[in-house]
Design a protein around this motif. Structure first.
Motif, PDB file in Angstrom:
ATOM      1  N   LEU A  20       0.819  -1.213   0.000  1.00  0.00           N
ATOM      2  CA  LEU A  20       0.000   0.000   0.000  1.00  0.00           C
ATOM      3  C   LEU A  20       0.856   1.268   0.000  1.00  0.00           C
ATOM      4  CD1 LEU A  20      -2.898  -0.912   2.465  1.00  0.00           C
ATOM      5  CD2 LEU A  20      -3.010  -0.671  -0.024  1.00  0.00           C
ATOM      6  N   ILE A  21       2.093   1.154   0.410  1.00  0.00           N
ATOM      7  CA  ILE A  21       3.009   2.294   0.360  1.00  0.00           C
ATOM      8  C   ILE A  21       3.801   2.286  -0.949  1.00  0.00           C
ATOM      9  CG2 ILE A  21       5.068   3.319   1.438  1.00  0.00           C
ATOM     10  CD1 ILE A  21       3.893   2.313   4.136  1.00  0.00           C
ATOM     11  N   ALA A  22       4.226   1.115  -1.397  1.00  0.00           N
ATOM     12  CA  ALA A  22       5.066   1.025  -2.595  1.00  0.00           C
ATOM     13  C   ALA A  22       4.302   1.293  -3.890  1.00  0.00           C
ATOM     14  CB  ALA A  22       5.713  -0.358  -2.663  1.00  0.00           C
ATOM     15  N   LEU A  23       3.078   0.807  -3.998  1.00  0.00           N
ATOM     16  CA  LEU A  23       2.339   0.985  -5.251  1.00  0.00           C
ATOM     17  C   LEU A  23       2.078   2.459  -5.595  1.00  0.00           C
ATOM     18  CD1 LEU A  23      -0.050  -2.083  -5.163  1.00  0.00           C
ATOM     19  CD2 LEU A  23       1.758  -1.635  -6.827  1.00  0.00           C
ATOM     20  N   THR A  48       1.311  -6.496 -11.843  1.00  0.00           N
ATOM     21  CA  THR A  48       1.772  -7.690 -11.125  1.00  0.00           C
ATOM     22  C   THR A  48       1.857  -7.437  -9.631  1.00  0.00           C
ATOM     23  OG1 THR A  48       3.033  -8.359 -13.075  1.00  0.00           O
ATOM     24  CG2 THR A  48       3.604  -9.418 -10.997  1.00  0.00           C
ATOM     25  N   GLY A  49       2.347  -6.278  -9.246  1.00  0.00           N
ATOM     26  CA  GLY A  49       2.429  -5.948  -7.827  1.00  0.00           C
ATOM     27  C   GLY A  49       1.070  -5.932  -7.156  1.00  0.00           C
ATOM     28  N   TYR A  50       0.078  -5.433  -7.877  1.00  0.00           N
ATOM     29  CA  TYR A  50      -1.268  -5.346  -7.308  1.00  0.00           C
ATOM     30  C   TYR A  50      -1.968  -6.706  -7.309  1.00  0.00           C
ATOM     31  CZ  TYR A  50      -5.929  -3.573  -6.310  1.00  0.00           C
ATOM     32  OH  TYR A  50      -7.144  -3.347  -5.731  1.00  0.00           O
ATOM     33  N   ILE A  51      -1.940  -7.384  -8.451  1.00  0.00           N
ATOM     34  CA  ILE A  51      -2.682  -8.645  -8.602  1.00  0.00           C
ATOM     35  C   ILE A  51      -1.995  -9.820  -7.914  1.00  0.00           C
ATOM     36  CG2 ILE A  51      -3.524 -10.330 -10.314  1.00  0.00           C
ATOM     37  CD1 ILE A  51      -5.119  -7.756 -10.236  1.00  0.00           C
ATOM     38  N   ALA A  52      -0.679  -9.895  -8.024  1.00  0.00           N
ATOM     39  CA  ALA A  52       0.034 -11.073  -7.519  1.00  0.00           C
ATOM     40  C   ALA A  52       0.622 -10.896  -6.128  1.00  0.00           C
ATOM     41  CB  ALA A  52       1.146 -11.460  -8.498  1.00  0.00           C
ATOM     42  N   ALA A  57      -1.991 -10.709  -0.384  1.00  0.00           N
ATOM     43  CA  ALA A  57      -1.569 -10.382   0.990  1.00  0.00           C
ATOM     44  C   ALA A  57      -2.739  -9.821   1.785  1.00  0.00           C
ATOM     45  CB  ALA A  57      -0.406  -9.392   0.970  1.00  0.00           C
ATOM     46  N   ALA A  58      -3.539  -8.965   1.155  1.00  0.00           N
ATOM     47  CA  ALA A  58      -4.710  -8.394   1.836  1.00  0.00           C
ATOM     48  C   ALA A  58      -5.720  -9.474   2.189  1.00  0.00           C
ATOM     49  CB  ALA A  58      -5.359  -7.326   0.956  1.00  0.00           C
ATOM     50  N   VAL A  59      -5.987 -10.362   1.248  1.00  0.00           N
ATOM     51  CA  VAL A  59      -6.966 -11.432   1.488  1.00  0.00           C
ATOM     52  C   VAL A  59      -6.485 -12.351   2.612  1.00  0.00           C
ATOM     53  CG1 VAL A  59      -8.030 -13.481   0.464  1.00  0.00           C
ATOM     54  CG2 VAL A  59      -7.953 -11.341  -0.826  1.00  0.00           C
ATOM     55  N   ILE A  60      -5.219 -12.715   2.586  1.00  0.00           N
ATOM     56  CA  ILE A  60      -4.677 -13.604   3.628  1.00  0.00           C
ATOM     57  C   ILE A  60      -4.688 -12.892   4.982  1.00  0.00           C
ATOM     58  CG2 ILE A  60      -2.574 -14.759   4.429  1.00  0.00           C
ATOM     59  CD1 ILE A  60      -1.984 -15.337   1.433  1.00  0.00           C
ATOM     60  N   ALA A  61      -4.306 -11.622   5.016  1.00  0.00           N
ATOM     61  CA  ALA A  61      -4.293 -10.873   6.285  1.00  0.00           C
ATOM     62  C   ALA A  61      -5.699 -10.781   6.863  1.00  0.00           C
ATOM     63  CB  ALA A  61      -3.717  -9.479   6.078  1.00  0.00           C
ATOM     64  N   HIS A  98      -7.924   0.882  -8.859  1.00  0.00           N
ATOM     65  CA  HIS A  98      -8.622   1.679  -9.870  1.00  0.00           C
ATOM     66  C   HIS A  98      -7.631   2.536 -10.660  1.00  0.00           C
ATOM     67  CE1 HIS A  98     -11.611   4.292 -11.696  1.00  0.00           C
ATOM     68  NE2 HIS A  98     -10.952   5.327 -11.192  1.00  0.00           N
ATOM     69  N   LEU A  99      -6.689   3.163  -9.954  1.00  0.00           N
ATOM     70  CA  LEU A  99      -5.681   3.979 -10.637  1.00  0.00           C
ATOM     71  C   LEU A  99      -4.829   3.135 -11.577  1.00  0.00           C
ATOM     72  CD1 LEU A  99      -4.370   6.367  -7.833  1.00  0.00           C
ATOM     73  CD2 LEU A  99      -5.996   6.881  -9.666  1.00  0.00           C
ATOM     74  N   ILE A 100      -4.447   1.954 -11.129  1.00  0.00           N
ATOM     75  CA  ILE A 100      -3.629   1.071 -11.963  1.00  0.00           C
ATOM     76  C   ILE A 100      -4.413   0.652 -13.208  1.00  0.00           C
ATOM     77  CG2 ILE A 100      -2.591  -1.233 -12.069  1.00  0.00           C
ATOM     78  CD1 ILE A 100      -1.757  -0.796  -9.114  1.00  0.00           C
ATOM     79  N   LEU A 101      -5.652   0.295 -13.023  1.00  0.00           N
ATOM     80  CA  LEU A 101      -6.481  -0.124 -14.153  1.00  0.00           C
ATOM     81  C   LEU A 101      -6.669   1.012 -15.147  1.00  0.00           C
ATOM     82  CD1 LEU A 101      -8.321  -2.310 -15.413  1.00  0.00           C
ATOM     83  CD2 LEU A 101     -10.184  -1.228 -14.159  1.00  0.00           C
ATOM     84  N   ARG A 102      -7.060   2.179 -14.651  1.00  0.00           N
ATOM     85  CA  ARG A 102      -7.316   3.312 -15.549  1.00  0.00           C
ATOM     86  C   ARG A 102      -6.051   3.778 -16.263  1.00  0.00           C
ATOM     87  NH1 ARG A 102     -11.956   6.454 -15.462  1.00  0.00           N
ATOM     88  NH2 ARG A 102     -10.849   7.245 -17.278  1.00  0.00           N
TER      89      ARG A 102
END
Length: 158
Positions: A20-23, A48-52, A57-61, A98-102
Motif C-alpha cells: 500500500l506504500i510502494a504501489l 503484477t504488484g497489485y494482482i500477484a 496479501a490483503a486477502v490472507i491478512a 482503480h488507478l492502476i487499471l485506468r
C-alpha cells in the motif's frame, strides 16, 4: 493454532502495508512514461504488484485476522475500532487498483490524480492499526456513545 494464525496474519499484514506504500510510489514514478518500453515496464510492475502481491496479501491478512477473532475469542472494543481502520485500508487498496487499471487501459490519455494522496491516507491508518494492536487500549467509553438500542439484543436468531 493461534500462534500459526498470528504469524500468518502479521506476515501478510506487513506485506499488504508495504504494498500500500510502494504501489503509489511506483504510480508516481511512472506516471509520466512516454516511451512504449517505459509504459510496458510500468504496466507490468504495477499490475503484477497489485494482482500477484498486494491483493493476495490483503486477502490472507483479513482471512487470518477473522479466523483469529473466532479462535482466540477476542471481543474487545479496540478490535472493532481496528476493523474500521482496516476497512479504510481496504478502500485505499481498491482506489490504488482503480488507478492502476485506468492508467494501464487508458492508452496514455488518462490524467491520474496524484497517487501520493494514497500514502497520506494509508500511513495514518496503518499507524492507528499498529497502535491499537500493540497497546490494546480500553475503549469501553465508546460503547457509551452508542444508542441504547444498539447495546441490547433484539430477540432475533442468527
Amino acid at each position: 493454532m493461534i500462534a500459526l494464525l498470528k504469524f500468518l496474519h502479521i506476515s501478510a499484514l506487513l506485506c499488504w502495508c508495504a504494498a500500500l506504500i510502494a504501489l503509489p510510489l511506483l504510480l508516481h514514478h511512472y506516471r509520466g512514461a512516454r516511451s512504449q518500453s517505459r509504459f510496458t515496464e510500468f504496466r507490468l510492475i504495477t499490475h503484477t504488484g497489485y494482482i500477484a502481491f498486494a491483493t493476495p496479501a490483503a486477502v490472507i491478512a483479513i482471512a487470518a485476522g477473522t479466523a483469529l477473532i473466532f479462535v482466540a475469542e477476542v471481543r474487545a472494543e479496540w478490535l472493532w475500532v481496528k476493523l474500521i481502520f482496516v476497512c479504510g485500508m481496504t478502500l485505499v487498496h481498491a482506489w490504488i487498483g482503480h488507478l492502476i487499471l485506468r492508467s494501464g487501459e487508458g492508452e496514455g490519455r488518462y490524467r491520474m490524480p496524484p497517487p501520493l494522496i494514497a500514502i497520506a491516507f494509508v500511513v495514518p491508518q496503518i499507524a492507528v492499526v499498529l497502535w491499537l494492536v500493540l497497546n490494546k487500549p480500553d475503549l469501553a467509553w465508546i460503547a457509551g456513545l452508542l444508542p441504547a438500542i444498539m447495546m441490547e439484543p433484539q430477540g432475533g436468531s442468527l
